[in-house]
Design a protein around this motif. Structure first.
Motif, PDB file in Angstrom:
ATOM      1  N   PHE A  86       0.846  -1.192   0.000  1.00  0.00           N
ATOM      2  CA  PHE A  86       0.000   0.000   0.000  1.00  0.00           C
ATOM      3  C   PHE A  86       0.882   1.244   0.000  1.00  0.00           C
ATOM      4  O   PHE A  86       1.864   1.327   0.742  1.00  0.00           O
ATOM      5  CB  PHE A  86      -0.922   0.022   1.217  1.00  0.00           C
ATOM      6  CG  PHE A  86      -1.836  -1.165   1.307  1.00  0.00           C
ATOM      7  CD1 PHE A  86      -3.071  -1.146   0.692  1.00  0.00           C
ATOM      8  CD2 PHE A  86      -1.435  -2.302   1.986  1.00  0.00           C
ATOM      9  CE1 PHE A  86      -3.915  -2.254   0.758  1.00  0.00           C
ATOM     10  CE2 PHE A  86      -2.269  -3.415   2.071  1.00  0.00           C
ATOM     11  CZ  PHE A  86      -3.513  -3.392   1.448  1.00  0.00           C
ATOM     12  N   THR A  87       0.507   2.222  -0.812  1.00  0.00           N
ATOM     13  CA  THR A  87       1.244   3.476  -0.866  1.00  0.00           C
ATOM     14  C   THR A  87       0.999   4.272   0.410  1.00  0.00           C
ATOM     15  O   THR A  87      -0.153   4.454   0.837  1.00  0.00           O
ATOM     16  CB  THR A  87       0.805   4.310  -2.080  1.00  0.00           C
ATOM     17  OG1 THR A  87       1.044   3.559  -3.270  1.00  0.00           O
ATOM     18  CG2 THR A  87       1.577   5.624  -2.145  1.00  0.00           C
ATOM     19  N   CYS A  88       2.069   4.752   1.010  1.00  0.00           N
ATOM     20  CA  CYS A  88       1.966   5.549   2.233  1.00  0.00           C
ATOM     21  C   CYS A  88       1.443   6.939   1.894  1.00  0.00           C
ATOM     22  O   CYS A  88       1.897   7.573   0.938  1.00  0.00           O
ATOM     23  CB  CYS A  88       3.333   5.651   2.904  1.00  0.00           C
ATOM     24  SG  CYS A  88       3.336   6.655   4.415  1.00  0.00           S
ATOM     25  N   GLU A  93       4.033   8.824 -13.755  1.00  0.00           N
ATOM     26  CA  GLU A  93       3.565   8.828 -12.370  1.00  0.00           C
ATOM     27  C   GLU A  93       2.163   8.266 -12.213  1.00  0.00           C
ATOM     28  O   GLU A  93       1.752   7.894 -11.107  1.00  0.00           O
ATOM     29  CB  GLU A  93       3.607  10.258 -11.809  1.00  0.00           C
ATOM     30  CG  GLU A  93       5.006  10.844 -11.734  1.00  0.00           C
ATOM     31  CD  GLU A  93       5.005  12.259 -11.179  1.00  0.00           C
ATOM     32  OE1 GLU A  93       3.936  12.696 -10.703  1.00  0.00           O
ATOM     33  OE2 GLU A  93       6.053  12.915 -11.226  1.00  0.00           O
ATOM     34  N   ASP A  94       1.417   8.185 -13.320  1.00  0.00           N
ATOM     35  CA  ASP A  94       0.038   7.716 -13.230  1.00  0.00           C
ATOM     36  C   ASP A  94      -0.067   6.234 -12.892  1.00  0.00           C
ATOM     37  O   ASP A  94      -1.173   5.732 -12.657  1.00  0.00           O
ATOM     38  CB  ASP A  94      -0.706   8.003 -14.541  1.00  0.00           C
ATOM     39  CG  ASP A  94      -0.019   7.400 -15.750  1.00  0.00           C
ATOM     40  OD1 ASP A  94       1.222   7.281 -15.719  1.00  0.00           O
ATOM     41  OD2 ASP A  94      -0.706   7.053 -16.720  1.00  0.00           O
ATOM     42  N   ILE A  95       1.045   5.506 -12.850  1.00  0.00           N
ATOM     43  CA  ILE A  95       0.961   4.089 -12.496  1.00  0.00           C
ATOM     44  C   ILE A  95       0.807   3.898 -10.982  1.00  0.00           C
ATOM     45  O   ILE A  95       0.491   2.798 -10.532  1.00  0.00           O
ATOM     46  CB  ILE A  95       2.205   3.307 -12.965  1.00  0.00           C
ATOM     47  CG1 ILE A  95       3.445   3.724 -12.162  1.00  0.00           C
ATOM     48  CG2 ILE A  95       2.430   3.487 -14.450  1.00  0.00           C
ATOM     49  CD1 ILE A  95       4.647   2.848 -12.419  1.00  0.00           C
ATOM     50  N   LEU A  96       1.010   4.959 -10.208  1.00  0.00           N
ATOM     51  CA  LEU A  96       0.958   4.835  -8.749  1.00  0.00           C
ATOM     52  C   LEU A  96      -0.494   4.703  -8.283  1.00  0.00           C
ATOM     53  O   LEU A  96      -1.337   5.540  -8.606  1.00  0.00           O
ATOM     54  CB  LEU A  96       1.609   6.053  -8.091  1.00  0.00           C
ATOM     55  CG  LEU A  96       1.724   6.005  -6.560  1.00  0.00           C
ATOM     56  CD1 LEU A  96       2.616   4.862  -6.127  1.00  0.00           C
ATOM     57  CD2 LEU A  96       2.257   7.332  -6.025  1.00  0.00           C
ATOM     58  N   GLN A  97      -0.763   3.662  -7.524  1.00  0.00           N
ATOM     59  CA  GLN A  97      -2.087   3.441  -6.971  1.00  0.00           C
ATOM     60  C   GLN A  97      -2.106   3.878  -5.507  1.00  0.00           C
ATOM     61  O   GLN A  97      -1.277   3.425  -4.713  1.00  0.00           O
ATOM     62  CB  GLN A  97      -2.485   1.972  -7.091  1.00  0.00           C
ATOM     63  CG  GLN A  97      -2.639   1.502  -8.534  1.00  0.00           C
ATOM     64  CD  GLN A  97      -3.161   0.089  -8.611  1.00  0.00           C
ATOM     65  OE1 GLN A  97      -2.949  -0.719  -7.715  1.00  0.00           O
ATOM     66  NE2 GLN A  97      -3.861  -0.224  -9.681  1.00  0.00           N
ATOM     67  N   VAL A  98      -3.028   4.741  -5.166  1.00  0.00           N
ATOM     68  CA  VAL A  98      -3.113   5.293  -3.810  1.00  0.00           C
ATOM     69  C   VAL A  98      -4.487   4.989  -3.229  1.00  0.00           C
ATOM     70  O   VAL A  98      -5.514   5.380  -3.795  1.00  0.00           O
ATOM     71  CB  VAL A  98      -2.859   6.811  -3.813  1.00  0.00           C
ATOM     72  CG1 VAL A  98      -2.880   7.346  -2.388  1.00  0.00           C
ATOM     73  CG2 VAL A  98      -1.529   7.133  -4.476  1.00  0.00           C
TER      74      VAL A  98
END
Length: 270
Positions: A135-137, A250-255
């Protein structure tokens, strides 16, 4: 044998254009007024009129388009699909919404950086649970930090071309930790190996694990030595351009939302 450039990047969605979205022209002429307007005598208008009066005569473009259609009908059908695990991996990656990650192994492989610096740096939590575990912090008021007390790890992402198969190089994401990132930063600051994505610069990458300790070996390789030492053909300018066009952003980051992370934290505490 020509190399196949494998596309990996997912195109961003764009809003569809519709003529109905355009505002009506309030200053337009009505039919009666239009007849009274003097003709402008433009060259484009004259040409358009002459074309419209010769409806029975096909244009040169129409004949050419028909010839092209006839040629396409004569061509054999395109070869699609394939057998084996290689075809399985290609179709799997092509239909996935996630980037294909580069994994170093005990055998050294050639890679080429498409970025002169990380295109994305973030903090990631790893929670031992059933299902999704990374999980992204949120960094600020993150439930996994504040409620669960989990310490996130740093993720440093680079776009690279992976030459594991020299005949089929592929764009991949190298998710580096601080140890690898420090090595790459030193190369980026060294005049002899800067920038990382210099056209004539490649790298060999391998790793070795001994006594539960993993060491990475990253060595610069000059373009002139690729074919003799590694049996790898350097990328052409066109190939580099296509790989750059298909690099990740950067759009590959899932938050996850804060509420979602609160739920994960409560589940872990229970």
């Amino acid at each position: 044998m020509a190399r196949t450039l494998t596309r990996r990047r997912t195109k961003r969605d764009t809003d569809a254009y519709s003529p109905a979205d355009e505002p009506e022209d309030e200053k337009g002429y009505d039919e009666e007024e239009e007849d009274e307007r003097p003709a402008r005598g433009s060259r484009r208008g004259s040409r358009r009129a002459s074309v419209n009066t010769q409806e029975d005569k096909p244009s040169r473009r129409s004949r050419r388009a028909q010839d092209e259609d006839d040629e396409e009908e004569k061509e054999p059908p395109a070869k699609v699909g394939g057998k084996g695990w290689g075809s399985y991996e290609k179709t799997k990656q092509a239909t996935s919404n996630f980037p294909d990650d580069f994994k170093a192994s005990g055998e050294a492989v050639i890679v080429k950086f498409l970025d002169d610096e990380p295109f994305l740096v973030y903090l990631q939590h790893w929670i031992e649970r059933t299902g999704k575990r990374s999980f992204t912090c949120l960094e600020n008021r993150c439930p996994l930090c504040d409620d669960l007390g989990d310490k996130p790890s740093q993720q440093v992402l680079f776009n690279i071309v992976d030459f594991t198969d020299p005949d089929d190089p592929q764009v991949k994401v190298w998710r580096a930790g601080p140890m690898i990132a420090d090595i790459l930063k030193n190369f980026a600051n060294d005049r002899k190996t800067s920038p990382l994505n210099r056209d004539d610069l490649y790298f060999s990458v391998s790793k070795q694990t001994k006594n539960k300790k993993t060491n990475y070996y990253i060595t610069p390789v000059k373009e002139r030595d690729l074919e003799d030492d590694w049996d790898v053909a350097p990328l052409s300018e066109d190939e580099l351009t296509e790989f750059d066009d298909n690099a990740y952003g950067e759009d590959i980051l899932q938050v996850s939302t804060r509420n979602e992370l609160k739920t994960i934290a409560r589940e872990a505490l229970d």
